[in-house]
Scaffold this active site. Structure first.
Site, mmCIF file in Angstrom:
data_model
loop_
_atom_site.group_PDB
_atom_site.id
_atom_site.type_symbol
_atom_site.label_atom_id
_atom_site.label_comp_id
_atom_site.label_asym_id
_atom_site.label_seq_id
_atom_site.Cartn_x
_atom_site.Cartn_y
_atom_site.Cartn_z
ATOM 1 N N ASP A 30 0.857 -1.191 0.000
ATOM 2 C CA ASP A 30 0.000 0.000 0.000
ATOM 3 C C ASP A 30 0.885 1.231 0.000
ATOM 4 O OD1 ASP A 30 -3.289 0.180 0.691
ATOM 5 O OD2 ASP A 30 -2.145 2.061 0.852
ATOM 6 N N THR A 86 -11.904 2.395 -6.617
ATOM 7 C CA THR A 86 -12.474 2.939 -7.860
ATOM 8 C C THR A 86 -13.664 3.817 -7.469
ATOM 9 O OG1 THR A 86 -13.719 0.857 -8.046
ATOM 10 C CG2 THR A 86 -11.763 1.084 -9.428
ATOM 11 N N GLU A 203 -14.440 -9.270 -7.155
ATOM 12 C CA GLU A 203 -14.588 -9.781 -5.792
ATOM 13 C C GLU A 203 -16.030 -9.569 -5.316
ATOM 14 O OE1 GLU A 203 -12.568 -11.627 -3.816
ATOM 15 O OE2 GLU A 203 -14.460 -11.638 -2.733
ATOM 16 N N GLU A 207 -18.515 -6.734 3.322
ATOM 17 C CA GLU A 207 -17.893 -6.257 4.557
ATOM 18 C C GLU A 207 -18.723 -6.774 5.721
ATOM 19 O OE1 GLU A 207 -17.116 -2.033 4.575
ATOM 20 O OE2 GLU A 207 -16.236 -2.154 2.584
ATOM 21 N N LYS A 259 -19.912 -8.404 -12.307
ATOM 22 C CA LYS A 259 -19.819 -7.748 -10.992
ATOM 23 C C LYS A 259 -20.843 -6.612 -10.874
ATOM 24 C CE LYS A 259 -18.426 -6.257 -7.050
ATOM 25 N NZ LYS A 259 -18.734 -6.931 -5.810
ATOM 26 N N CYS A 315 -19.895 0.102 -1.927
ATOM 27 C CA CYS A 315 -20.075 -0.546 -3.241
ATOM 28 C C CYS A 315 -21.383 -0.203 -3.954
ATOM 29 C CB CYS A 315 -19.958 -2.061 -3.080
ATOM 30 S SG CYS A 315 -18.282 -2.557 -2.649
ATOM 31 N N LYS A 318 -21.940 3.461 -5.378
ATOM 32 C CA LYS A 318 -21.033 3.863 -6.468
ATOM 33 C C LYS A 318 -21.169 2.928 -7.678
ATOM 34 C CE LYS A 318 -16.597 1.631 -5.435
ATOM 35 N NZ LYS A 318 -16.511 0.726 -6.575
ATOM 36 N N LYS A 375 -23.554 -0.953 7.876
ATOM 37 C CA LYS A 375 -24.210 -2.205 8.234
ATOM 38 C C LYS A 375 -23.521 -2.734 9.475
ATOM 39 C CE LYS A 375 -22.756 -5.828 5.640
ATOM 40 N NZ LYS A 375 -22.326 -6.616 4.479
#
Ligand code: NAD
Length: 485
Positions: A30, A86, A203, A207, A259, A315, A318, A375
């Site tokens: 990273d 992204t 993927e 979460e 996806k 996710c 977006k 969540k």
């Protein structure tokens, strides 16, 4: 096999840790030095059930390391996973800046054949774009060698247009490129360009259950046209093959759209039940029973039929926006998705209307909010419904007391002026109403009589439908859920 994961966020850290647990040698990279030094000192920057234990286990087994040294990680790895963010551009389209930068970096440091696996969620055509960038940057740093022949293999397009080609098609070089080539020649054991393949491997982890999801996926999607890369990917995921996980092998474009299609469909399902719940609020029907009956229909399934304040997280918002925008750029107006995006935004406003319905003017009123994360079981507050609702309540002049088991530190960074409480009871103390905004398990078993005594008025707005309306009313509460009263 040596693996590098670029981007050590929710997806990268979980992917790297789980692949190390499959027995592979993994380096997580990273650019965020704070994150890497925290990991190197035994800390974990995010909360995910079982993640910390698994990291410790694989670090002490010598299979998992963390670094900011991208060059070293790329050079020693055969397979490079991209797991960078992204985010959305202002117009809703996906911002691919981080992906493009990583593709350039890979091209710069490549020293042999590599498989580049994209795990980030991206618009259709991104694998091709990564390939194009790597080709371009490799050819910019290539050392002119009349005897070298560019291999005409998948992933390498020597004939593709390049600003570095002269009119006769012969490669020409600017002085800065030649200078860079000299530097590169000293650090490269063999000459560029190297062969490579780009694979799309989206993927699907959630979460809050990311480690479980990664190790028990419904499916693995591999988008590639290269048999060599496919073989390597199958080797990586061999432990999942052994437990009969279905594999969908397709081309990169289809994998990328799979996806987006999954996330857009799930967001649509959530929005559909929210719309039914809103209708229930108008006519006195019970959405809980409707969702149960719908879920019993095998064609529908009971999952993602839980009404609430609308979908959130890093996710769905977006990705729905990005798919809608991508469709527009292809000349297609995805009307259903447009409706979903707009209904989801409206859902937040409807939740505030519920508060106003019970309290009237919110100026000076104190609202207790239970839950800040988008969540349960996560500290992630990105596009959290709770945060959006708090912002709307603040606009109306309300004061906020709040509590979340994990997400308070993240919330303090963006909303420092709320009253952060130690627990549910301190949140209720002196509040005009208590709002359950996140479905944490610990909110399901509150000492309701204690809560009732602490509240200024015994109003409970249960935006996650955790409680039975009849029970709450029998205890003397004014209770309202979403789609049932
Ligand atoms: P994140 O923001 O948590 O992590 C991204 C990481 O990449 C950050 O730590 C950032 O510092 C790092 N990074 C960016 N550029 C870099 C570079 N050039 N070199 C090294 N590191 C770099 O993001 P995330 O939630 O893990 O999501 C990553 C991708 O996976 C996104 O496309 C997302 O849509 C997708 N995805 C996310 C989830 C999820 O639940 N979070 C699930 C499935 C897919």
């Amino acid at each position: 096999m040596q693996i590098a994961i670029i981007g050590t966020g929710y997806v990268g850290l979980v992917t790297g840790t789980c692949l190390a647990d499959f027995g592979l040698q993994v380096t997580c990279v990273d650019q965020d030095e704070t994150k890497i030094s925290l990991l190197n000192s035994g800390g974990v920057p995010i909360y995910e059930p079982n993640l910390e234990t698994l990291i410790k286990k694989n670090v002490s087994a010598g299979r998992l390391t963390f670094t900011t040294d991208l060059e070293k990680a790329i050079k020693k790895s055969k397979v490079i996973f991209i797991a960078v963010g992204t985010p959305s551009n202002d117009d809703g389209s996906a911002d691919l800046t981080q992906i493009e930068k990583v593709a350039q970096q890979i091209a710069t440091y490549m020293n042999e054949y590599k498989v580049i696996v994209n795990k980030s969620t991206v618009p259709i055509g991104t694998a091709a774009k990564i390939k194009e960038i790597i080709n371009k940057y490799q050819s910019e740093s290539v050392i002119p060698d009349p005897s070298s022949v560019i291999p005409a293999k998948a992933g390498i397009h020597p004939s593709s247009p390049s600003p570095l080609r002269g009119e006769d098609g012969v490669r020409v070089k600017s002085s800065s490129v030649i200078a860079r080539s000299e530097a590169t020649r000293q650090s490269q054991p063999t000459s560029k360009p190297f062969d490579f393949d780009v694979v799309s491997n989206p993927e699907f982890l959630r979460e809050g259950s990311a480690v479980y999801d990664f190790t028990h996926p419904d499916k693995i999607v591999i988008g590639t046209t290269s048999p060599k890369a496919l073989k390597i990917m199958q080797e990586i995921y061999r432990p999942l093959y052994l437990i009969d996980t279905p594999f969908v092998i397709t081309n990169p474009e289809t994998a990328e759209l799979i996806k987006y299609a999954c996330n857009a469909f799930l967001a649509t399902k959530i929005t559909f039940i929210n719309e039914i719940a809103n209708l229930c609020d108008k006519v006195g029907a019970d959405v809980h029973q409707i969702a149960k009956a719908m879920g019993l229909d095998g064609r529908i399934s009971p999952k993602f039929l839980h009404p609430g304040p609308g979908y959130g997280g890093s996710c769905f918002p977006k990705d729905t926006e990005a798919l809608y925008h991508f469709a527009l750029t292809c000349g297609y107006d995805f009307k259903l998705l447009k409706g979903v995006i707009s209904a989801n935004k409206h859902q937040r406003e409807l939740m505030v209307e519920k508060v106003k319905h019970h309290l009237g003017d919110l100026k000076g009123k104190t609202i207790g909010i239970l839950g800040l994360a988008f969540k349960q079981n996560t500290d992630d507050i990105r596009k959290s419904p709770a945060i959006d609702i708090i912002k709307l309540l603040l606009k109306e002049g309300a004061r906020i007391r709040c509590f979340d088991p994990l997400a308070m530190d993240n919330t303090k960074k963006i909303l420092p002026n709320l009253t952060y409480c130690q627990d549910e009871y301190e949140t209720a103390q002196g509040s005009d109403t208590l709002v359950i905004a996140t479905e944490w398990n610990q909110f399901r078993n509150l000492d309701l009589l204690r809560i009732k005594k602490l509240l200024k008025t015994p109003i409970l707005l249960d935006l996650r439908n955790l409680y039975n309306p009849a029970t709450l009313k029998s205890l003397g509460f004014i209770y309202e859920g979403v789609g049932r009263k």
